[in-house]
Scaffold this motif. Structure first.
Motif, PDB file in Angstrom:
ATOM      1  N   UNK A 175      10.619  -3.414  21.566  1.00 37.47           N
ATOM      2  CA  UNK A 175      10.779  -2.931  20.188  1.00 37.47           C
ATOM      3  C   UNK A 175      11.057  -4.082  19.235  1.00 37.47           C
ATOM      4  N   UNK A 176      11.807  -5.090  19.697  1.00 39.07           N
ATOM      5  CA  UNK A 176      12.050  -6.245  18.827  1.00 39.07           C
ATOM      6  C   UNK A 176      10.766  -7.038  18.620  1.00 39.07           C
ATOM      7  N   UNK A 177       9.951  -7.154  19.655  1.00 41.05           N
ATOM      8  CA  UNK A 177       8.666  -7.839  19.535  1.00 41.05           C
ATOM      9  C   UNK A 177       7.775  -7.126  18.521  1.00 41.05           C
ATOM     10  N   UNK A 178       7.715  -5.799  18.602  1.00 47.39           N
ATOM     11  CA  UNK A 178       6.904  -5.028  17.655  1.00 47.39           C
ATOM     12  C   UNK A 178       7.423  -5.183  16.236  1.00 47.39           C
ATOM     13  N   UNK A 179       8.741  -5.083  16.050  1.00 45.01           N
ATOM     14  CA  UNK A 179       9.322  -5.212  14.706  1.00 45.01           C
ATOM     15  C   UNK A 179       9.142  -6.621  14.151  1.00 45.01           C
ATOM     16  N   UNK A 180       9.185  -7.624  15.026  1.00 43.49           N
ATOM     17  CA  UNK A 180       9.051  -9.010  14.582  1.00 43.49           C
ATOM     18  C   UNK A 180       7.666  -9.299  14.016  1.00 43.49           C
ATOM     19  N   UNK A 181       6.649  -8.599  14.541  1.00 41.12           N
ATOM     20  CA  UNK A 181       5.272  -8.877  14.128  1.00 41.12           C
ATOM     21  C   UNK A 181       4.707  -7.873  13.130  1.00 41.12           C
ATOM     22  N   UNK A 182       5.344  -6.721  12.985  1.00 44.25           N
ATOM     23  CA  UNK A 182       4.785  -5.695  12.099  1.00 44.25           C
ATOM     24  C   UNK A 182       4.661  -6.191  10.668  1.00 44.25           C
ATOM     25  N   UNK A 183       5.687  -6.862  10.164  1.00 44.71           N
ATOM     26  CA  UNK A 183       5.636  -7.324   8.773  1.00 44.71           C
ATOM     27  C   UNK A 183       4.588  -8.431   8.608  1.00 44.71           C
ATOM     28  N   UNK A 184       4.369  -9.237   9.652  1.00 45.93           N
ATOM     29  CA  UNK A 184       3.357 -10.298   9.583  1.00 45.93           C
ATOM     30  C   UNK A 184       1.963  -9.675   9.492  1.00 45.93           C
ATOM     31  N   UNK A 185       1.720  -8.675  10.321  1.00 46.96           N
ATOM     32  CA  UNK A 185       0.410  -8.014  10.323  1.00 46.96           C
ATOM     33  C   UNK A 185       0.185  -7.282   9.004  1.00 46.96           C
ATOM     34  N   UNK A 186       1.218  -6.586   8.525  1.00 42.72           N
ATOM     35  CA  UNK A 186       1.080  -5.859   7.258  1.00 42.72           C
ATOM     36  C   UNK A 186       0.871  -6.823   6.086  1.00 42.72           C
ATOM     37  N   UNK A 187       1.645  -7.908   6.056  1.00 46.62           N
ATOM     38  CA  UNK A 187       1.486  -8.888   4.975  1.00 46.62           C
ATOM     39  C   UNK A 187       0.130  -9.566   5.022  1.00 46.62           C
ATOM     40  N   UNK A 188      -0.342  -9.901   6.225  1.00 45.70           N
ATOM     41  CA  UNK A 188      -1.671 -10.495   6.352  1.00 45.70           C
ATOM     42  C   UNK A 188      -2.760  -9.547   5.894  1.00 45.70           C
ATOM     43  N   UNK A 189      -2.600  -8.266   6.208  1.00 46.24           N
ATOM     44  CA  UNK A 189      -3.570  -7.285   5.753  1.00 46.24           C
ATOM     45  C   UNK A 189      -3.641  -7.199   4.233  1.00 46.24           C
ATOM     46  N   UNK A 190      -2.482  -7.282   3.579  1.00 50.13           N
ATOM     47  CA  UNK A 190      -2.460  -7.268   2.108  1.00 50.13           C
ATOM     48  C   UNK A 190      -3.218  -8.462   1.536  1.00 50.13           C
ATOM     49  N   UNK A 191      -2.971  -9.649   2.093  1.00 46.52           N
ATOM     50  CA  UNK A 191      -3.651 -10.853   1.613  1.00 46.52           C
ATOM     51  C   UNK A 191      -5.167 -10.710   1.784  1.00 46.52           C
ATOM     52  N   UNK A 192      -5.590 -10.234   2.921  1.00 47.38           N
ATOM     53  CA  UNK A 192      -7.030 -10.093   3.175  1.00 47.38           C
ATOM     54  C   UNK A 192      -7.668  -9.055   2.263  1.00 47.38           C
ATOM     55  N   UNK A 193      -6.983  -7.958   2.027  1.00 45.17           N
ATOM     56  CA  UNK A 193      -7.557  -6.889   1.203  1.00 45.17           C
ATOM     57  C   UNK A 193      -7.743  -7.342  -0.236  1.00 45.17           C
ATOM     58  N   UNK A 194      -6.722  -7.966  -0.801  1.00 41.91           N
ATOM     59  CA  UNK A 194      -6.797  -8.355  -2.208  1.00 41.91           C
ATOM     60  C   UNK A 194      -7.621  -9.620  -2.419  1.00 41.91           C
ATOM     61  N   UNK A 195      -7.944 -10.325  -1.337  1.00 41.88           N
ATOM     62  CA  UNK A 195      -8.824 -11.486  -1.481  1.00 41.88           C
ATOM     63  C   UNK A 195     -10.292 -11.102  -1.321  1.00 41.88           C
ATOM     64  N   UNK A 196     -10.553  -9.866  -0.939  1.00 37.22           N
ATOM     65  CA  UNK A 196     -11.940  -9.384  -0.861  1.00 37.22           C
ATOM     66  C   UNK A 196     -12.456  -9.031  -2.244  1.00 37.22           C
ATOM     67  N   UNK A 197     -13.756  -9.165  -2.421  1.00 40.07           N
ATOM     68  CA  UNK A 197     -14.351  -8.755  -3.690  1.00 40.07           C
ATOM     69  C   UNK A 197     -14.157  -7.254  -3.886  1.00 40.07           C
ATOM     70  N   UNK A 198     -13.899  -6.879  -5.102  1.00 43.59           N
ATOM     71  CA  UNK A 198     -13.604  -5.480  -5.405  1.00 43.59           C
ATOM     72  C   UNK A 198     -14.713  -4.548  -4.913  1.00 43.59           C
ATOM     73  N   UNK A 199     -15.965  -5.006  -5.011  1.00 46.88           N
ATOM     74  CA  UNK A 199     -17.096  -4.161  -4.611  1.00 46.88           C
ATOM     75  C   UNK A 199     -17.073  -3.855  -3.118  1.00 46.88           C
ATOM     76  N   UNK A 200     -16.415  -4.706  -2.324  1.00 42.95           N
ATOM     77  CA  UNK A 200     -16.387  -4.513  -0.877  1.00 42.95           C
ATOM     78  C   UNK A 200     -15.219  -3.644  -0.423  1.00 42.95           C
ATOM     79  N   UNK A 201     -14.371  -3.215  -1.372  1.00 44.86           N
ATOM     80  CA  UNK A 201     -13.209  -2.423  -0.990  1.00 44.86           C
ATOM     81  C   UNK A 201     -13.483  -0.928  -0.999  1.00 44.86           C
ATOM     82  N   UNK A 202     -14.575  -0.509  -1.602  1.00 43.01           N
ATOM     83  CA  UNK A 202     -14.834   0.913  -1.763  1.00 43.01           C
ATOM     84  C   UNK A 202     -15.196   1.582  -0.445  1.00 43.01           C
ATOM     85  N   UNK A 203     -14.836   2.851  -0.317  1.00 49.12           N
ATOM     86  CA  UNK A 203     -15.138   3.628   0.880  1.00 49.12           C
ATOM     87  C   UNK A 203     -16.372   4.493   0.653  1.00 49.12           C
ATOM     88  N   UNK A 204     -16.490   5.012  -0.559  1.00 52.54           N
ATOM     89  CA  UNK A 204     -17.581   5.944  -0.860  1.00 52.54           C
ATOM     90  C   UNK A 204     -18.942   5.274  -0.672  1.00 52.54           C
TER      91      UNK A 204
END
Length: 468
Positions: A175-204
């Motif tokens: 559980x400590x291993x999971x908690x230690x990495x969860x914020x890293x994975x979530x923060x990395x996901x935020x960086x990747x999402x907002x660095x993508x071109x807006x046109x590539x973020x759409x689902x529709x």
């Protein structure tokens, strides 16, 4: 004699144009992408277990009320009996062990809990809770209880499953291993999402891997703050990172204070009427409770008998839902006078934030709404993990998992960014060892594999952009 015309400016050879300088964002993105990919692939199984068990734990509060309804509730009567009579009834039914604490009925239809420690057949770290009807003093049952939140067997089992998979201290590493990495994975996901071109973020209008990526990123962005919060609060009571956080709070003078349980000068002489552990010291439970009420301690409260002849009763509020009630008083067993008062308002800022953070993490702070939000977060994390693995599969065109992100991403990060970044990672790795140690091990293995590939003539740092 004719003179050859001089070449025009356009015809003259031009020096090669300098390569455009890479922005910090374009340099960091491949590094974050590689970290997010490998952390997601390797840590996701631990996160999946934590999410599934956390989902069960959030639901256990309401399940507990249903399963143990007979022990927890009673028909409302005309007048509640004195607490001392209720405790006497519990002791008559269960003379074994000693009284560790008493929780008087906090609501009209709630039972009184008398907690006994040292009871045969009960885990040494738990107590036996005897449930007493406050109107008739009839014992309605007894159950093993764990922790300050009063978890009964069902919630205790799920809590331990979530915390350590019933493997003891060794199991807590998961559980400590999971908690230690969860914020890293979530923060990395935020960086990747907002660095993508807006046109590539759409689902529709998308399909295949691009649709899975849009779902994974879009949902992850909305849930990232919750994941980072769960990670941070989960680490506060973990084995290694939790100890470091505790030392840091102590060095800053922000540890959680406790009321002084030292009794008055006559406690050892005049506190007749019982032996240590039977809750009948000196003036008795009823006067002790009355003294606490006079200091403004409303329900729910817990009364802890004196530990020895030189100690006082401690009465403390135990309401962790909002608004938090955590005031406590010490009462001299000889005179019934309050000898010390500690208000929650006087706790240091970090102590308050820790209390609120833990209670929000465990679903106590806002009750049912809090528990539903936690279940939604856990379910979202499960979906994100499944989408993540699906994206990896789709990179292999549906027949096999795709190739990993190429090495060498760190070479694209400007030195003035890379050096401070490495320093920050080193500090974080020290305070959160189950983040730092696995990261260092991964880097070491990655460097060795890179050198082996180089010697075999297959090293291609940076990789083919099309492979990303």
């Amino acid at each position: 004699m004719t003179t050859a015309p001089s070449p025009t400016t356009d015809e003259a050879p031009q020096p090669p144009a300098p390569a455009p300088a890479k922005s910090v964002r374009s340099g960091l993105r491949p590094l974050v992408l590689r970290l997010h990919f490998y952390a997601g692939v390797l840590v996701a199984p631990f996160l999946l277990v934590a999410a599934l068990t956390g989902l069960l734990y959030a639901a256990s509060f309401q399940a507990e009320k249903i399963v143990y309804d007979h022990e927890l509730t009673v028909p409302v009567g005309d007048r509640k009996l004195p607490v001392s009579e209720q405790v006497a009834a519990a002791r008559e039914a269960h003379p074994e062990g000693t009284v560790a604490a008493v929780r008087p009925s906090p609501e009209a239809d709630a039972t009184t809990r008398v907690m006994l420690s040292g009871t045969p057949g009960v885990d040494p770290g738990h107590t036996l809770a005897v449930f007493v009807d406050p109107y008739t003093a009839k014992v309605r049952g007894e159950l093993e209880q764990y922790g300050s939140s009063g978890a009964l067997p069902l919630r205790t089992w799920i809590d331990e499953f979530h915390r350590d998979l019933h493997l003891g201290e060794t199991g807590r590493l998961y559980s400590e291993f999971a908690a230690s990495w969860l914020w890293v994975i979530a923060g990395g996901g935020l960086v990747l999402w907002f660095s993508r071109r807006r046109a590539l973020r759409t689902i529709r209008g998308t399909s295949g891997r691009r649709r899975t990526l849009a779902l994974h990123g879009g949902v992850g962005v909305w849930a990232a703050a919750g994941f980072i919060f769960l990670s941070a609060t989960g680490l506060t009571w973990s084995t290694y990172a939790g100890a470091n956080i505790g030392e840091l709070r102590t060095s800053l003078g922000q540890e959680t204070p406790s009321v002084s349980a030292a009794a008055g000068e006559h406690a050892g002489h005049d506190a007749a009427g019982g032996t240590t552990g039977d809750a009948a010291h000196g003036v008795g439970l009823d006067k002790v409770l009355a003294a606490a009420r006079a200091e403004g301690l409303g329900d729910p409260v817990e009364i802890v008998p004196p530990a020895d002849e030189k100690s006082a009763y401690v009465v403390q509020q135990i309401q962790r839902s909002w608004p938090t009630k955590q005031d406590s008083v010490a009462v001299d067993p000889a005179s019934g006078e309050v000898t010390d008062v500690l208000r929650f308002d006087d706790h240091p800022a970090l102590a308050k934030l820790t209390r609120w953070g833990i209670d929000l993490h465990t679903g106590n702070l806002f009750g049912l709404v809090n528990q539903i939000a936690l279940m939604a977060l856990a379910f979202t994390l499960i979906l994100l993990i499944l989408w993540g693995y699906r994206m990896w599969w789709q990179r292999g065109r549906g027949s096999a998992f795709g190739r990993p992100i190429p090495r060498g991403a760190w070479q694209q990060v400007p030195p003035y960014v890379l050096v401070p970044l490495l320093a920050v990672i080193a500090v974080l790795g020290y305070f959160v060892p189950l983040l730092g140690i696995p990261l260092a091990a991964f880097l070491a293995v990655d460097i060795v594999l890179g050198e082996v590939a180089h010697r075999r003539g297959r090293r291609a740092y940076g990789g083919d952009p099309a492979a990303r």
